[in-house]
Each structure stands twice: as structure tokens, then as C-alpha cells.
Write a protein that holds these residues in place. Structure first.
Motif, mmCIF file in Angstrom:
data_model
loop_
_atom_site.group_PDB
_atom_site.id
_atom_site.type_symbol
_atom_site.label_atom_id
_atom_site.label_comp_id
_atom_site.label_asym_id
_atom_site.label_seq_id
_atom_site.Cartn_x
_atom_site.Cartn_y
_atom_site.Cartn_z
ATOM 1 N N GLN A 135 36.513 38.941 44.597
ATOM 2 C CA GLN A 135 37.127 39.631 45.737
ATOM 3 C C GLN A 135 37.893 40.866 45.275
ATOM 4 N N LEU A 136 38.609 40.735 44.173
ATOM 5 C CA LEU A 136 39.357 41.879 43.637
ATOM 6 C C LEU A 136 38.411 42.973 43.155
ATOM 7 N N GLU A 137 37.326 42.570 42.487
ATOM 8 C CA GLU A 137 36.382 43.559 41.971
ATOM 9 C C GLU A 137 35.692 44.324 43.095
ATOM 10 N N GLN A 138 35.610 43.704 44.267
ATOM 11 C CA GLN A 138 34.980 44.372 45.402
ATOM 12 C C GLN A 138 35.923 45.332 46.131
ATOM 13 N N LEU A 139 37.216 45.251 45.807
ATOM 14 C CA LEU A 139 38.177 46.144 46.457
ATOM 15 C C LEU A 139 37.960 47.581 46.006
ATOM 16 N N PRO A 140 38.165 48.543 46.902
ATOM 17 C CA PRO A 140 38.187 49.945 46.456
ATOM 18 C C PRO A 140 39.266 50.131 45.392
ATOM 19 N N LYS A 141 38.969 50.909 44.378
ATOM 20 C CA LYS A 141 39.912 51.070 43.269
ATOM 21 C C LYS A 141 41.297 51.544 43.722
ATOM 22 N N PRO A 142 41.396 52.452 44.703
ATOM 23 C CA PRO A 142 42.744 52.850 45.146
ATOM 24 C C PRO A 142 43.576 51.675 45.656
ATOM 25 N N LEU A 143 42.926 50.691 46.282
ATOM 26 C CA LEU A 143 43.676 49.542 46.788
ATOM 27 C C LEU A 143 44.072 48.601 45.660
ATOM 28 N N LEU A 144 43.256 48.548 44.621
ATOM 29 C CA LEU A 144 43.643 47.753 43.456
ATOM 30 C C LEU A 144 44.905 48.349 42.823
ATOM 31 N N VAL A 145 44.975 49.666 42.798
ATOM 32 C CA VAL A 145 46.181 50.339 42.295
ATOM 33 C C VAL A 145 47.377 50.003 43.175
ATOM 34 N N VAL A 146 47.168 49.982 44.488
ATOM 35 C CA VAL A 146 48.256 49.646 45.410
ATOM 36 C C VAL A 146 48.736 48.225 45.158
ATOM 37 N N HIS A 147 47.801 47.300 44.983
ATOM 38 C CA HIS A 147 48.164 45.914 44.645
ATOM 39 C C HIS A 147 49.059 45.894 43.413
ATOM 40 N N ASP A 148 48.673 46.644 42.397
ATOM 41 C CA ASP A 148 49.418 46.668 41.141
ATOM 42 C C ASP A 148 50.819 47.239 41.356
ATOM 43 N N LEU A 149 50.922 48.351 42.051
ATOM 44 C CA LEU A 149 52.230 48.963 42.307
ATOM 45 C C LEU A 149 53.122 48.039 43.125
ATOM 46 N N LEU A 150 52.523 47.354 44.093
ATOM 47 C CA LEU A 150 53.279 46.435 44.931
ATOM 48 C C LEU A 150 53.835 45.286 44.094
ATOM 49 N N ALA A 151 53.021 44.758 43.197
ATOM 50 C CA ALA A 151 53.465 43.659 42.338
ATOM 51 C C ALA A 151 54.588 44.097 41.404
ATOM 52 N N GLN A 152 54.602 45.362 41.032
ATOM 53 C CA GLN A 152 55.643 45.888 40.150
ATOM 54 C C GLN A 152 56.906 46.283 40.911
ATOM 55 N N GLY A 153 56.871 46.158 42.244
ATOM 56 C CA GLY A 153 58.036 46.528 43.029
ATOM 57 C C GLY A 153 58.185 48.009 43.262
ATOM 58 N N ARG A 154 57.143 48.783 42.984
ATOM 59 C CA ARG A 154 57.203 50.243 43.176
ATOM 60 C C ARG A 154 56.698 50.555 44.586
ATOM 61 N N LEU A 155 57.551 50.232 45.551
ATOM 62 C CA LEU A 155 57.127 50.203 46.945
ATOM 63 C C LEU A 155 56.789 51.580 47.490
ATOM 64 N N LEU A 156 57.608 52.564 47.190
ATOM 65 C CA LEU A 156 57.371 53.886 47.765
ATOM 66 C C LEU A 156 56.077 54.499 47.236
ATOM 67 N N GLN A 157 55.807 54.300 45.931
ATOM 68 C CA GLN A 157 54.537 54.791 45.385
ATOM 69 C C GLN A 157 53.362 54.034 45.984
ATOM 70 N N ALA A 158 53.535 52.719 46.140
ATOM 71 C CA ALA A 158 52.474 51.918 46.748
ATOM 72 C C ALA A 158 52.208 52.384 48.178
ATOM 73 N N GLU A 159 53.272 52.662 48.929
ATOM 74 C CA GLU A 159 53.110 53.119 50.305
ATOM 75 C C GLU A 159 52.379 54.456 50.357
ATOM 76 N N GLU A 160 52.763 55.369 49.481
ATOM 77 C CA GLU A 160 52.126 56.692 49.477
ATOM 78 C C GLU A 160 50.628 56.575 49.184
ATOM 79 N N ARG A 161 50.268 55.776 48.177
ATOM 80 C CA ARG A 161 48.853 55.602 47.824
ATOM 81 C C ARG A 161 48.082 54.926 48.958
ATOM 82 N N CYS A 162 48.717 53.925 49.564
ATOM 83 C CA CYS A 162 48.032 53.178 50.617
ATOM 84 C C CYS A 162 47.819 54.043 51.854
ATOM 85 N N ARG A 163 48.823 54.811 52.233
ATOM 86 C CA ARG A 163 48.682 55.696 53.391
ATOM 87 C C ARG A 163 47.594 56.752 53.133
#
Length: 664
Positions: A135-163
Motif C-alpha cells: 500500500q505504501l509503495e503504491q502511494l504517490p511519492k509526494p504523499l510518502l514524503v508527507v507521511h514522513d514529515l507528519l511522523a517527524q512532527g514537521r506539521l507545517l512542512q507536511a501541510e505545505e507539501r500536501c496542499r
């Protein structure tokens, strides 16, 4: 990095690719001499030491990292690689499992875990991991990055990438779900609800989105709607234990304890020793006032899984439960377990703190409370300087002239009675007294005002609409830009949203303590609301908060210094509200209630414009669900001894006293 310098990670990776491991190690050790709590440097140093063939040094470095951040996903991944290189397969499995739990975007951990599980004959679990990996491998790479940023607590960067991703793919459900998760962590609950409702509409079979939607509804305290969604989820697969558990929890939140307990029994019929379900059942029984049955459920959970920290803490959190000597030894043994999950360790530390306090071993008790709080503090993003600045901004904006220019604003309903202050200051007691009155409904710590403040915080002001960096500072300054119609709408919305928690009385209590930060907003949108400041003596209040493990929202309580500073800032802001809104707030001191219950009850009811009713003096006879840590205490007459409990710890509370004195 400034001036075009590469980041520390980029520097070290370049050196490692060039085979210059010694230079990479020196770079990191120099950084750690400058700052020995640099998480990035510690993680990278552990990697370099493993590559250098220095496993002992790598493990020591990881221990330092986990002491600072127990949930560092990449750190656990590195420990997995280290254990695997040493041939310690089971330790590697545990490490990679932790890495996947704390940062689900770490594909390398999922792959390694799948391989290790297959090799150890755990085929069923390996298949589950493989499904997650795919399931993770099927995710678009930008969303995998968002997952990673979210797990690290870097919320504002995660929000910017996700938007940015959603601007290109506006109907991508996983992107909507991730943005909703970010919104929930930022406290923008209405945005999260809208995103998840849209995601479920677009993709009705997307189960993770459906589950997150239920969570968002619960956080917004739309309990009836959350239960309905949980019922719909359960209807898909009535025998699914996860769906049964979700429905039980949502039923409990709605106050439908019969349905909740029925579902817990269904689960336990299939999984009789499931500690999580047994503990949840205990919570339901406790809230209903069925003390002995709650104790039995928690004890069964412990028998099933002795390291299940939440069950131990739940017994301690009853406030009236006494641990046996054998139970104390059990808890000590669990705290000695090196790989005890960090949240279980936190629970056990607080339970041990309470147990040793009951035995009058105060210094050891404080040591346990401090250890649990320190783990929580290191996971927290709380910033005392930022909080002080936020409270000072309220004083700068909300002046007498500001309110004078906005006289007559807001919705005129007199229904709400806000009880504000600090946690553990006696607010639950005041709520229980008020809800014993025939004209008052007790509700909950409603999030509505805090949610509105977060919405305003993220709304650009008219003169900064094109400057996203200005949005974070919009509230409370934006209060000056809002119209009379805005405040009427806010007040009407609050009354409408609170209706679900009421049972027909003309008045109701909202006891969210943190609303003291927003009294200006409350006054403008609900000028006829009553506001009560539940005040307790500083040392007693602060220490009681320090030794109480809060689920969320009270991160200042994880440090004696921070809680003392927060109390001082709270008093300063309340003094400001007294100056600019004279007579608006009634202050009720907990010690006065203890010394003169009837006098303070009469004073409270007179302020709320309610006739005196004798039942308010026998508040403990009122049957209602109480969900705060004081639930058992308010079901009994006042205990005068509780006001001085902190004095037994006084020899070790210098940091708290100093913070209070410095804050004056």
C-alpha cells in the motif's frame, strides 16, 4: 541551511558516499560538542558507527537518542539494522516494528520486517506487513514524503507539501486524509471533518478514511454523528473486532454505556484476555460510577498482560485505589524491562508515583512522577516562551477601548456558564455543584471555543492576505477586524453546536479550563455568558497538575518549571480580564469552597442568577457521567486533606516555587 550551506545530513551523506567515515564521525562529534541534544546528529552518528563496525558505540548513541526522543522512527529503524547485523533477529523485529509504528513511511523498515518475519516462520504476520508495504509503495511519492514529515512532527512542512499535491490532484483520497490528519494535529477540526467527509463520499470503501472521519467527529464532540458512522462501519462486517471496538468507544463517548458494554462483551467473548478491551471496559464502568466492576476489569487486563501500563495507571487514576505490596513489586519488575514501550513506561511511572505517594515514600514518588513527565516532555512541542507571548498578545489587543468600541456585540443567549482556569483547580467540583441544580446541565470540556480560536489564527488579516507568514499571528489581532455580524454568528454557532450535549435545562456548563485564554472572544460573541475562574492555591494546583497524566492539551504540566510559569502567566492574564471587563468573571477559590461550602455555593448561584437549591450542597448524590480525573472525588463529600497534599513533597519542589516567584 543559510548561505547555501548543505544540511548536516547532506554533509554526512556526502562523506559516507566518499568512504570518509572518519571525517563523517568527526563532523558529527563536533556538532554534538556544541549541542549534545541534537537528534539529527545522534541518529547520523549511530549510522556511521554501525558502518565503522562499532556496534557498542552505535547502541550507546541510540540510547542517548531515545532518552531524548523515545519515538524517533528513524532511530528505531537504525537499531533494527544494527540488531540485524549482529544476528539478533528478534531484537531486530522489535526495533523495525517500533520504527513502523512511529513512522509508517519508512519503507526500508517494512521491507526488513517482512523479510525477518518470513525467515522466522511468522508467515501470517509477514503477510500483513507485506500488505502494508504494498500500500505504501503504491502511494504517490509526494504523499510518502508527507507521511514522513507528519511522523517527524514537521506539521507545517507536511501541510505545505500536501496542499501542493492536492492542488494538482484534488480528489486523491489519501492526500485528503493526510491533510485532515495534519489539521487535527493543528486543532483545525472543522477543516479535518470537511476533508474526511469529502473523502468518504468520494471513496466509500476507503476504510482508513472512514475511521479517521469518526475520529474527527469525536474530537469535535459530535458524538451522535460519530456513533452513527461507527454503526455504519460495523454494518459492513459485524464480526470485525476492530469495527466492534470503534463502535463501543463511540457509544461510550455519546454516553450510551449499555451499547458500549455490550460490544466490549462481544469482543471479550472472542478475545477474553485482550488487555485493551478490558481497559476500555473499565473506563466505561468507571464513568458510570460502577467502581468495583471497573477495578475488576483493570485487574483482569493486568493479569492478561502485566506490562499493559494503561491498566495500571487507570487503577491509580481512580484516586481512591490502594495498590498491594505484590502489585508494587509487579510494577517495579515491569519498569526494569529494557524494551518496555515508552507509553507503557509513562503509565507505569505515574502509577508508581501514586502508589509510593500513598505509602508516604514521597521522594521516590516524585522521582517516578518526574520520570514519566520527562518522557512526555521530550515528545512534546510545548514552548513556554511562545505561550507567554500568546497570552501577552491577548492583553495587547483586548484593551478597555477595544471593548468599549464593541459594546452590544454578539449573540445575547444567557445559556452558557464557562468554568475556566487551570486543570486540577476544582473546576469539576464546581461543575458538579452547578449540574446538581434543576436549571443547569453539566456537559463536558467543550472544544468549540478553542477550535474557533484556531480557525481565526489561520485566517489571513485583510492587510496581510497575500503574506502566508502573517497568518500564524492573526489571532488575537484579527478580533479587531471582525464585524458585529461575525460575533453574532460565532455565538449562534456555539449555542447550536453545544445543543447535542444538553438535556433540556435552560443553562449549561462548559468547563474547558484553557478557555481562560479566550475570555475576550467569549465576551464578544456571548456577552451574557457567565464566566467562573476556578482558582486554587498555586503550589497545590501546580503540583497536582504535575502528578496528573493528561491525555492531551496540557503540555505545560510535564515540567515543574513550565507549570509554575504557566500558572503565573494565567494569573497575570486573569488580572487583565478583571481590569478590562470589571465584574465579568467570578473567582471561586477551591480552599474557600472546602472551608465554607454553603457560602460559596450561594455566591456561585447568585452570580449565575439561579435560585438557591439545597441539592447543590449534596452534589455527590447527583448521578451523571463524569469523565475527568476527579470523577471519583466529586462523587464523595469534600476531603479537606487534599488541599495540603503537596506539602509532603515541598523539600523537592524548589523549581516550581522559583518559577512561580519569577513569574510574579
Amino acid at each position: 541551511m543559510a548561505n547555501g550551506e548543505p544540511s548536516l545530513t547532506a554533509q554526512v551523506q556526502a562523506l559516507m558516499r566518499a568512504g570518509q567515515l572518519g571525517a563523517a564521525r568527526s563532523t558529527l562529534e563536533e556538532r554534538l560538542q556544541e549541542s549534545d541534544e541534537d537528534l539529527e546528529a545522534l541518529y547520523l552518528l549511530a549510522v556511521v558507527l554501525r558502518y565503522q563496525g562499532a556496534p557498542e558505540g552505535a547502541q550507546q548513541t541510540l540510547d542517548r537518542l531515545f532518552a531524548l526522543d523515545p519515538q524517533h522512527g528513524r532511530g528505531h529503524q537504525e537499531r533494527g539494522h544494527l540488531m540485524k547485523s549482529l544476528g539478533r533477529a528478534q531484537d531486530a523485529i522489535e526495533a523495525f516494528t517500533a520504527a513502523c509504528r512511529f513512522n509508517p513511511a519508512l519503507l526500508a523498515s517494512w521491507r526488513a520486517l517482512e523479510e525477518l518475519l518470513s525467515a522466522s516462520g511468522q508467515g501470517a504476520r509477514a503477510q500483513q506487513v507485506a500488505t502494508q508495504r504494498q500500500q505504501l509503495e503504491q502511494l504517490p511519492k509526494p504523499l510518502l514524503v508527507v507521511h514522513d514529515l507528519l511522523a517527524q512532527g514537521r506539521l507545517l512542512q507536511a501541510e505545505e507539501r500536501c496542499r501542493a499535491f492536492l492542488r494538482r490532484h484534488p480528489r486523491q483520497v489519501e492526500g485528503m486524509r493526510l491533510l485532515a490528519q495534519i489539521a487535527m494535529q493543528l486543532g483545525v477540526l472543522d477543516d479535518a471533518e470537511f476533508l474526511l467527509e469529502s473523502a468518504v463520499t468520494l471513496s466509500p470503501d476507503h476504510i482508513p478514511a472512514h475511521i479517521d472521519y469518526i475520529t474527527a467527529l469525536r474530537k469535535r464532540q459530535q458524538f451522535e454523528k460519530a456513533q452513527a458512522q461507527a454503526r455504519a462501519l460495523l454494518a459492513r462486517d459485524p464480526d470485525n473486532v476492530q469495527f466492534q471496538s470503534i463502535f463501543a468507544v463511540e457509544s461510550m463517548q455519546r454516553g450510551d454505556y449499555d451499547s458500549a458494554l455490550e460490544q466490549f462483551e462481544r469482543i471479550l467473548a472472542r478475545l477474553p484476555d485482550d488487555p485493551v478491551t478490558l481497559t476500555s471496559k473499565g473506563h466505561a464502568l468507571k464513568t458510570c460510577g460502577r467502581y468495583d466492576e471497573a477495578v475488576a476489569a483493570y485487574q483482569r487486563a493486568i493479569q492478561a498482560q502485566p506490562r499493559h501500563g494503561e491498566a495500571w495507571y487507570s487503577l491509580a487514576n481512580l484516586k481512591t485505589y490502594q495498590f498491594s505490596s505484590a502489585q508494587l513489586e509487579q510494577m517495579r519488575a515491569q519498569l526494569e524491562v529494557r524494551d518496555l514501550p515508552h507509553q507503557d513506561r509513562v503509565y507505569l511511572c505515574f502509577a508508581m508515583g501514586k502508589a509510593r505517594e500513598d505509602e508516604q515514600a514521597y521522594e521516590e514518588s516524585l522521582t517516578h512522577y518526574a520520570e514519566g513527565n520527562e518522557i512526555k516532555r521530550r515528545q512534546s512541542r510545548y514552548d513556554a516562551d511562545r505561550m507567554r507571548a500568546e497570552l501577552a498578545a491577548q492583553q495587547a489587543v483586548c484593551t478597555p477601548e477595544f471593548f468599549e468600541a464593541r459594546g452590544g456585540y454578539g449573540h445575547q443567549a444567557p445559556d452558557p456558564i464557562f468554568v475556566v482556569g487551570l486543570p486540577r483547580a476544582g473546576s469539576t467540583l464546581l461543575e458538579q455543584i452547578l449540574s446538581s441544580h434543576s436549571q443547569v446541565d453539566g456537559t463536558l470540556e467543550l472544544p468549540n471555543v478553542l477550535t474557533l480560536s484556531q480557525q481565526l489564527r489561520r485566517r489571513p488579516r485583510p492587510d496581510t492576505a497575500s503574506d502566508r507568514s502573517a497568518v500564524a499571528g492573526a489571532y488575537p489581532a484579527i478580533l479587531a477586524d471582525l464585524s458585529a455580524e461575525d460575533y453574532v454568528r460565532f455565538g449562534e454557532q456555539y449555542i447550536k453546536e453545544a445543543r447535542i450535549h444538553r438535556r433540556g435545562a435552560p443553562r449549561f456548563v462548559d468547563k474547558m479550563p484553557n478557555n481562560f485564554r479566550h475570555i475576550g472572544l467569549i465576551h464578544l460573541m456571548l456577552p451574557n455568558a457567565k464566566i467562573i475562574d476556578a482558582r486554587r492555591e498555586a503550589m497545590a494546583c501546580c503540583f497536582s497538575a504535575f502528578k496528573q497524566l493528561f491525555a492531551e492539551g496540557q503540555e505545560f504540566s510535564y515540567s515543574l518549571h513550565d507549570v509554575g510559569r504557566y500558572y503565573a502567566d494565567y494569573v497575570r492574564l486573569m488580572e487583565h480580564w478583571d481590569r478590562v471587563l470589571p465584574g465579568k468573571v467570578l473567582r471561586i477559590r477551591h480552599e474557600d469552597v472546602v472551608d465554607d461550602l454553603e457560602g460559596q455555593v450561594r455566591r456561585l448561584l447568585e452570580y449565575c442568577e439561579l435560585p438557591f437549591e439545597a441539592q447543590c450542597l449534596r452534589y455527590w448524590e447527583t448521578e451523571r457521567a463524569v469523565r475527568t480525573p476527579s470523577s471519583e472525588q466529586v462523587r464523595r463529600p469534600i476531603d479537606r486533606g487534599s488541599t495540603e497534599q503537596w506539602r509532603a513533597f515541598e523539600p523537592w519542589l524548589a523549581p516550581l516555587r522559583e518559577a512561580l516567584e519569577q513569574g510574579q
